[in-house]
Design an enzyme around this catalytic site. Structure first.
Site, PDB file in Angstrom:
ATOM      1  N   GLY A 247      -3.104  15.691  10.386  1.00 60.63           N
ATOM      2  CA  GLY A 247      -3.487  15.841   8.799  1.00 60.63           C
ATOM      3  C   GLY A 247      -4.317  15.367   7.625  1.00 60.63           C
ATOM      4  O   GLY A 247      -5.295  15.185   7.837  1.00 60.63           O
TER       5      GLY A 247
ATOM      6  N   GLY B  91      -1.258  14.227  -8.411  1.00 59.28           N
ATOM      7  CA  GLY B  91      -0.354  13.763  -7.832  1.00 59.28           C
ATOM      8  C   GLY B  91      -0.023  14.864  -6.567  1.00 59.28           C
ATOM      9  O   GLY B  91      -1.135  15.704  -6.490  1.00 59.28           O
TER      10      GLY B  91
ATOM     11  N   HIS C 183      -6.308 -22.209   7.143  1.00 58.91           N
ATOM     12  CA  HIS C 183      -7.062 -22.096   6.494  1.00 58.91           C
ATOM     13  C   HIS C 183      -7.560 -22.046   6.466  1.00 58.91           C
ATOM     14  O   HIS C 183      -8.937 -22.399   7.747  1.00 58.91           O
ATOM     15  CB  HIS C 183      -6.286 -23.830   5.421  1.00 58.91           C
ATOM     16  CG  HIS C 183      -6.965 -24.348   5.027  1.00 58.91           C
ATOM     17  ND1 HIS C 183      -6.930 -23.933   3.612  1.00 58.91           N
ATOM     18  CD2 HIS C 183      -8.075 -24.566   4.733  1.00 58.91           C
ATOM     19  CE1 HIS C 183      -8.199 -24.533   2.794  1.00 58.91           C
ATOM     20  NE2 HIS C 183      -8.456 -25.087   3.655  1.00 58.91           N
TER      21      HIS C 183
ATOM     22  N   GLY D 134      -4.938   9.301 -13.184  1.00 57.03           N
ATOM     23  CA  GLY D 134      -5.896   7.501 -12.948  1.00 57.03           C
ATOM     24  C   GLY D 134      -4.726   6.866 -12.283  1.00 57.03           C
ATOM     25  O   GLY D 134      -4.560   5.739 -11.911  1.00 57.03           O
ATOM     26  N   GLY D 135      -4.487   7.793 -11.247  1.00 54.45           N
ATOM     27  CA  GLY D 135      -3.415   7.068 -10.178  1.00 54.45           C
ATOM     28  C   GLY D 135      -4.642   6.266  -9.005  1.00 54.45           C
ATOM     29  O   GLY D 135      -5.243   6.226  -8.870  1.00 54.45           O
TER      30      GLY D 135
ATOM     31  N   GLU E 198       0.858  22.552  14.801  1.00 52.35           N
ATOM     32  CA  GLU E 198      -0.630  22.212  13.410  1.00 52.35           C
ATOM     33  C   GLU E 198      -1.193  23.720  12.791  1.00 52.35           C
ATOM     34  O   GLU E 198      -1.966  24.064  13.378  1.00 52.35           O
ATOM     35  CB  GLU E 198      -1.196  21.025  13.714  1.00 52.35           C
ATOM     36  CG  GLU E 198      -2.812  20.561  13.316  1.00 52.35           C
ATOM     37  CD  GLU E 198      -2.101  20.164  11.776  1.00 52.35           C
ATOM     38  OE1 GLU E 198      -0.829  19.931  11.385  1.00 52.35           O
ATOM     39  OE2 GLU E 198      -2.713  21.079  10.241  1.00 52.35           O
TER      40      GLU E 198
HETATM   41  P1  NAI Z   1      -0.352   9.439  -8.686  1.00 47.08           P
HETATM   42  O1  NAI Z   1       0.854  10.276  -7.967  1.00 47.08           O
HETATM   43  O2  NAI Z   1      -1.242   8.123  -7.459  1.00 47.08           O
HETATM   44  O3  NAI Z   1      -1.555   9.707  -9.253  1.00 47.08           O
HETATM   45  C1  NAI Z   1      -1.015  10.799 -10.465  1.00 47.08           C
HETATM   46  C2  NAI Z   1      -1.926  10.638 -12.071  1.00 47.08           C
HETATM   47  O4  NAI Z   1      -1.907  11.541 -12.036  1.00 47.08           O
HETATM   48  C3  NAI Z   1      -0.125   9.726 -12.604  1.00 47.08           C
HETATM   49  O5  NAI Z   1      -0.957   9.233 -13.154  1.00 47.08           O
HETATM   50  C4  NAI Z   1      -0.171  10.414 -13.230  1.00 47.08           C
HETATM   51  O6  NAI Z   1       0.835  10.255 -14.206  1.00 47.08           O
HETATM   52  C5  NAI Z   1      -1.406  11.334 -13.801  1.00 47.08           C
HETATM   53  N1  NAI Z   1      -1.571  12.824 -14.325  1.00 47.08           N
HETATM   54  C6  NAI Z   1      -0.017  13.514 -14.398  1.00 47.08           C
HETATM   55  N2  NAI Z   1      -0.622  14.502 -14.409  1.00 47.08           N
HETATM   56  C7  NAI Z   1      -1.390  14.707 -15.262  1.00 47.08           C
HETATM   57  C8  NAI Z   1      -2.365  15.377 -16.374  1.00 47.08           C
HETATM   58  N3  NAI Z   1      -2.145  16.463 -16.764  1.00 47.08           N
HETATM   59  N4  NAI Z   1      -3.626  14.800 -17.049  1.00 47.08           N
HETATM   60  C9  NAI Z   1      -3.578  13.640 -16.825  1.00 47.08           C
HETATM   61  N5  NAI Z   1      -2.962  12.836 -15.861  1.00 47.08           N
HETATM   62  C10 NAI Z   1      -1.667  13.328 -15.330  1.00 47.08           C
HETATM   63  O7  NAI Z   1      -1.470  10.908  -7.530  1.00 47.08           O
HETATM   64  P2  NAI Z   1      -2.534  10.948  -6.579  1.00 47.08           P
HETATM   65  O8  NAI Z   1      -3.311   9.773  -7.428  1.00 47.08           O
HETATM   66  O9  NAI Z   1      -2.896  12.219  -7.025  1.00 47.08           O
HETATM   67  O10 NAI Z   1      -2.560  10.949  -4.970  1.00 47.08           O
HETATM   68  C11 NAI Z   1      -1.292  11.647  -4.145  1.00 47.08           C
HETATM   69  C12 NAI Z   1      -0.296  10.545  -2.584  1.00 47.08           C
HETATM   70  O11 NAI Z   1      -1.717  10.776  -2.247  1.00 47.08           O
HETATM   71  C13 NAI Z   1      -0.351  10.462  -3.635  1.00 47.08           C
HETATM   72  O12 NAI Z   1       1.402   9.741  -3.410  1.00 47.08           O
HETATM   73  C14 NAI Z   1      -0.340   8.384  -3.052  1.00 47.08           C
HETATM   74  O13 NAI Z   1      -0.264   7.626  -2.654  1.00 47.08           O
HETATM   75  C15 NAI Z   1      -0.997   8.604  -2.462  1.00 47.08           C
HETATM   76  N6  NAI Z   1      -2.573   8.290  -1.327  1.00 47.08           N
HETATM   77  C16 NAI Z   1      -1.960   7.149  -1.680  1.00 47.08           C
HETATM   78  C17 NAI Z   1      -3.769   5.971  -1.638  1.00 47.08           C
HETATM   79  C18 NAI Z   1      -2.853   3.924  -0.687  1.00 47.08           C
HETATM   80  O14 NAI Z   1      -2.390   4.406  -0.260  1.00 47.08           O
HETATM   81  N7  NAI Z   1      -4.214   3.817  -0.836  1.00 47.08           N
HETATM   82  C19 NAI Z   1      -5.154   6.854  -0.456  1.00 47.08           C
HETATM   83  C20 NAI Z   1      -4.571   7.910  -1.393  1.00 47.08           C
HETATM   84  C21 NAI Z   1      -3.817   8.687  -2.081  1.00 47.08           C
END
Ligand code: NAI
Length: 456
Positions: free
Chosen positions: A38, A268, A441, A183-184, A32
């Protein structure tokens, strides 16, 4: 030193594989470069949930009047929340180190580089000034935030105006205003936290909807919930420039700028596949991710890849399962990952929990399906705990077989109970078989049973 298995990366995929492999008698080394646990444990899943729990308590205190409780002075101490987050991380990372040790796995801190094979056909891995050899390799190097070529982005990241998930979790002072680009999952969870603690939040999203490929009706409802709480959403907006103190984007052909104190970049993540010597053994990549089959094998015999690095489903729990599958196959036990039965959760308030096909995905795949949609108000416990709540549950059933193939919920506890539908999907249960499952329940998860009985 020679090993049966060398694992590169000590995140969820790496540490779990090390535990399982060493427990099964394989001489295992995990390498690591930064922190055991991580991204998930140190700057992702776990720390964000620690923050979000504090925000939820605060939201509860502020909004408790509708439940007949008056809190005279609710106060939020962000510094104390960050300190507590550090404590939680430490407890968990120490736990992982002890478990690795208890199972007999070795841990070396440093940056690993694969340096081809030796004359005996064993893989060579170099770390610092040492060389290790192994019969098998597991690549579990994870992912890093995507950094697009937006003018001004690198400069403003360097000077601390733009943050990623890593830096935002270490802010000691709450910013007055925050622009979230993307907004992901990360964007929405952090937007939720800072909205709760008083920051003016604007989410700038490139697509015309938030929360990726989740059920569109549920994500629209989630957006409305947050609009009511004061978050501004700029959808279909393309960021064109980041300046000192502002974000510029194009929306409907117009150029607009927002001034803010901080920016979160959450658009992302990209697999970490460069500079680790994959080319020395010929590992195949596709769009920067290691290509794996369902058994986690790569194109090179005895080389496996698990977790974000294979780009299949960037979730810690997928990484756990992939790690187990990789180790089982190393041991000669045939195993494979069911990517159609991986739950996902967004820990907003309300939460969004989902698994399997959405209506749109099933229709796109040409499947004849039945979608049962029920308001969460059908659950007594939901009603008791969510004054004015407008959550929805959807169950997706394949017509030809009666099998449950998807479930989607917008309500609190969704992250906890969606696995009940996950078990049904994993076991290929039909509606008739699922009818025999007894739910406690009153619980919010009884909504699944309600949907099952509404199906026929
Ligand atoms: P994401 O893929 O969830 O969302 C990224 C968003 O950014 C998308 O809606 C995309 O359309 C938008 N985007 C891309 N380029 C852009 C731009 N130039 N301008 C504006 N919007 C843009 O990625 P995120 O939120 O960064 O998360 C990364 C990873 O971490 C994901 O794979 C997620 O599953 C994981 N993660 C999971 C969590 C959970 O399970 N609760 C918590 C935090 C992260």
């Amino acid at each position: 030193m020679d090993y049966g298995l060398v694992i590169i990366g000590g995140g969820p995929a790496g540490y779990l594989a090390a535990e399982r492999a060493s427990h099964a008698g394989i001489k295992t080394l995990v390498i690591e470069r930064e922190n055991v646990g991580g991204v998930c444990l140190n700057e992702g899943c776990v720390p964000t949930k620690t923050l979000l729990y504090s925000a939820k308590l605060y939201d509860g205190a502020v909004g408790s009047k509708k439940y007949g409780v008056t809190v005279s002075e609710a106060d939020f101490d962000h510094g104390a929340v960050i300190k507590r987050k550090e404590k939680v991380i430490k407890l968990l990372t120490n736990g992982i180190k002890s478990t690795l040790k208890a199972n007999g796995a070795e841990l070396v801190m440093g940056t690993a580089v694969i340096c081809g094979k030796n004359a005996e056909g064993r893989f060579i891995v170099c770390v610092n000034d040492s060389e290790y050899t192994a019969e098998k390799l597991l690549i579990a190097t994870g992912s890093s935030p995507a950094m697009p070529k937006i003018p001004g982005l690198y400069e403003e990241y360097e000077n601390g105006f733009v943050l990623t998930n890593r830096e935002i979790l270490n802010l000691t002072v709450i910013p007055e205003s925050l622009v979230v680009i993307g907004g992901g999952v990360i964007g929405l969870e952090m937007a939720s936290y800072f909205n709760s603690v008083g920051t003016k939040v604007t989410v700038v999203e490139m697509l015309d909807h938030i929360a990726g490929e989740n059920d569109r009706e549920l994500t629209e409802l989630l957006k409305k919930n947050y609009e009511r709480k004061g978050i501004i959403f700029k959808l279909g907006a393309k960021v064109t420039e980041i300046g000192a103190g502002s974000v510029t984007y194009e929306l409907n052909g117009e150029t607009e700028s927002i001034c803010c104190e901080k920016v979160l970049l959450s658009i992302g993540r990209r697999p970490n596949t460069s500079d680790i010597g994959l080319e020395t053994i010929g590992v195949e990549l596709y769009r920067g991710a290691i290509v794996t089959d369902l058994t986690m094998r790569t194109n090179v015999a005895n080389v496996y890849a698990a977790g974000d690095v294979n780009g299949r489903s960037m979730l810690a729990h997928t990484a756990y399962r992939e790690a187990e599958v990789a180790v089982n196959n190393m041991l000669g036990i045939e195993d494979s990952v069911r990517y159609d039965a991986i739950p996902a959760a967004i820990y907003t308030n309300p939460e969004l929990g989902s698994i399997g096909y959405t209506e749109a995905e099933a229709e796109k795949a040409g499947m004849a399906i039945k979608a049962i949609k029920i308001p969460m108000r059908y659950s007594g416990r939901y009603l008791a705990e969510n004054e004015g709540g407008d959550g929805i549950f959807k169950l997706i059933v394949e017509c030809a077989t009666g099998r449950i193939i998807g479930a989607h919920a917008l309500c609190n506890y969704a992250s906890e109970f969606i696995v009940a539908a996950g078990i049904m999907i994993t076991m290929d249960m039909t509606i008739e078989q699922a009818k025999k499952v007894v739910f406690p329940h009153p619980t919010v998860c009884e909504i699944i049973r309600e949907a099952i009985f509404q199906c026929s």
